[in-house]
Design a protein around this motif. Structure first.
Motif, PDB file in Angstrom:
ATOM      1  N   THR A  43       0.824  -1.197   0.000  1.00 16.78           N
ATOM      2  CA  THR A  43       0.000   0.000   0.000  1.00 16.78           C
ATOM      3  C   THR A  43       0.864   1.254   0.000  1.00 16.78           C
ATOM      4  N   ASP A  44       0.491   2.222  -0.797  1.00 22.40           N
ATOM      5  CA  ASP A  44       1.118   3.540  -0.805  1.00 22.40           C
ATOM      6  C   ASP A  44       0.594   4.289   0.424  1.00 22.40           C
ATOM      7  N   VAL A  46       1.355   7.150   1.721  1.00 24.59           N
ATOM      8  CA  VAL A  46       1.073   8.575   1.523  1.00 24.59           C
ATOM      9  C   VAL A  46      -0.364   8.731   1.018  1.00 24.59           C
ATOM     10  N   GLU A  47      -0.726   7.930   0.039  1.00 21.04           N
ATOM     11  CA  GLU A  47      -2.097   7.947  -0.477  1.00 21.04           C
ATOM     12  C   GLU A  47      -3.078   7.472   0.589  1.00 21.04           C
ATOM     13  N   GLN A  48      -2.678   6.496   1.364  1.00 20.66           N
ATOM     14  CA  GLN A  48      -3.550   5.960   2.413  1.00 20.66           C
ATOM     15  C   GLN A  48      -3.847   7.022   3.464  1.00 20.66           C
ATOM     16  N   ARG A  50      -3.935  10.226   2.949  1.00 26.24           N
ATOM     17  CA  ARG A  50      -4.858  11.160   2.305  1.00 26.24           C
ATOM     18  C   ARG A  50      -6.282  10.617   2.369  1.00 26.24           C
ATOM     19  N   MET A  51      -6.431   9.337   2.113  1.00 25.97           N
ATOM     20  CA  MET A  51      -7.751   8.709   2.158  1.00 25.97           C
ATOM     21  C   MET A  51      -8.297   8.677   3.586  1.00 25.97           C
TER      22      MET A  51
END
Length: 135
Positions: A43-44, A46-48, A50-51
């Motif tokens: 899992t990324d 950084v994106e997680q 944000r989510m």
């Protein structure tokens, strides 16, 4: 004082820490269970993070309105048995990790503040658990 007001104040205090709060949460969450680490292996984060910020809003909206917004509905679908297969017990690790991180970052966190986080987020978490096998 209402639990919603306690939650809002605490959330504002932890948000002042910026990404440090969310980074600490994910470190704690990933350390909470081998199954959690396995699910988030590729899992990324950084994106997680944000989510996660978006999902907080959706969980609070669900608590306040009793209705799932589009974001929470999408999370329910993607996290279901046919999606990422995020089993209901994983949400318990998520909530426990989150509450422990709140206690770390909110100097005003006491039992009432902790309970406010649990109450506000539990309705949406229950919704996600319920939808797990229904998509």
């Amino acid at each position: 004082m209402s639990f919603e007001i306690l939650f809002d104040g605490s959330y504002e205090r932890v948000r002042r820490h910026g990404d440090a709060f969310f980074e600490a949460f994910y470190q704690r969450f990933l350390a909470s269970s081998p199954l959690v680490r396995q699910k988030f292996h590729n899992t990324d984060l950084v994106e997680q993070r944000r989510m996660l910020k978006k999902s907080f809003y959706s969980l609070v909206v669900f608590y306040a309105s009793g209705s799932a917004d589009g974001v929470l509905e999408r999370i329910a679908r993607t996290h279901s048995a046919r999606g990422y297969n995020i089993t209901p017990p994983l949400y318990d690790y998520w909530l426990e990790s989150l509450v422990a991180t709140v206690r770390q970052f909110d100097a005003e966190c006491d039992d009432d503040v902790e309970l406010s986080w649990r109450l506000v987020l539990s309705a949406g978490i229950t919704y996600l658990k319920f939808k797990y096998s229904r998509y």
